[in-house]
Motif scaffolding. Structure first.
Motif, PDB file in Angstrom:
ATOM      1  N   LEU A  81       0.863  -1.177   0.000  1.00  0.00           N
ATOM      2  CA  LEU A  81       0.000   0.000   0.000  1.00  0.00           C
ATOM      3  C   LEU A  81       0.899   1.227   0.000  1.00  0.00           C
ATOM      4  CD1 LEU A  81      -2.923   1.094   0.112  1.00  0.00           C
ATOM      5  CD2 LEU A  81      -2.590   1.340   2.589  1.00  0.00           C
ATOM      6  N   ARG A  82       0.888   1.937  -1.093  1.00  0.00           N
ATOM      7  CA  ARG A  82       1.634   3.178  -1.202  1.00  0.00           C
ATOM      8  C   ARG A  82       0.704   4.308  -0.798  1.00  0.00           C
ATOM      9  NH1 ARG A  82       6.755   5.504  -1.470  1.00  0.00           N
ATOM     10  NH2 ARG A  82       6.586   7.529  -2.503  1.00  0.00           N
ATOM     11  N   MET A  83       1.098   5.070   0.205  1.00  0.00           N
ATOM     12  CA  MET A  83       0.262   6.149   0.717  1.00  0.00           C
ATOM     13  C   MET A  83       0.959   7.479   0.476  1.00  0.00           C
ATOM     14  SD  MET A  83      -1.116   4.455   4.259  1.00  0.00           S
ATOM     15  CE  MET A  83       0.492   4.467   5.063  1.00  0.00           C
ATOM     16  N   ASN A  84       0.308   8.350  -0.258  1.00  0.00           N
ATOM     17  CA  ASN A  84       0.856   9.663  -0.575  1.00  0.00           C
ATOM     18  C   ASN A  84       0.013  10.765   0.062  1.00  0.00           C
ATOM     19  OD1 ASN A  84       2.880   8.567  -2.382  1.00  0.00           O
ATOM     20  ND2 ASN A  84       1.228   8.281  -3.875  1.00  0.00           N
ATOM     21  N   SER A  85       0.614  11.927   0.224  1.00  0.00           N
ATOM     22  CA  SER A  85      -0.092  13.101   0.762  1.00  0.00           C
ATOM     23  C   SER A  85      -0.808  12.759   2.068  1.00  0.00           C
ATOM     24  CB  SER A  85      -1.090  13.628  -0.275  1.00  0.00           C
ATOM     25  OG  SER A  85      -0.431  13.966  -1.474  1.00  0.00           O
TER      26      SER A  85
END
Length: 124
Positions: A81-85
């Motif tokens: 899971l890539r989580m940005n911002s």
């Protein structure tokens, strides 16, 4: 015995990015629908994202849509899971989960296997 082990959590400033990993062992999960959930203190566990057993279809909560990316590598029994911002309100324990079937679901009750979670803290 089935095990799901999450990693990649930590402390991050608002607007930063993290990538969570979930490694499955004890059996292969190549035909199981898998997902990520999170639970903040005093709140119920909530759906974040899920991925089909092929990896070709993804599902997101409204809050995750456009900022998070879920993926899986069946050859390595691993989900990401890539989580940005990231936002402060997203501080929570993040859990990896797997269903016993290849069918999609977003309720925690529909998932049979769970990891112990990884803490994500987003500071303002």
């Amino acid at each position: 015995q089935v095990q799901l082990v999450e990693s990649g959590g930590g402390l991050m400033q608002t607007g930063g990015s993290l990538r969570l990993s979930c490694v499955a062992s004890g059996r292969t999960f190549c035909r199981n629908h898998m997902g990520w959930f999170r639970q903040a203190p005093g709140k119920e566990r909530e759906f974040v994202a899920a991925v089909s057993w092929t990896g070709s279809t993804t599902y997101y909560s409204d809050s995750a849509k456009g900022r998070f990316i879920i993926s899986r590598d069946n050859a390595k029994n691993t989900m990401f899971l890539r989580m940005n911002s990231l936002k402060p309100g997203e501080t929570a324990v993040y859990y990896c989960a797997a269903r016993q079937t290849p069918y999609a679901a977003s309720s925690p009750a529909d998932y049979s296997y769970w990891g112990h979670g990884t803490q994500v803290t987003v500071s303002s």
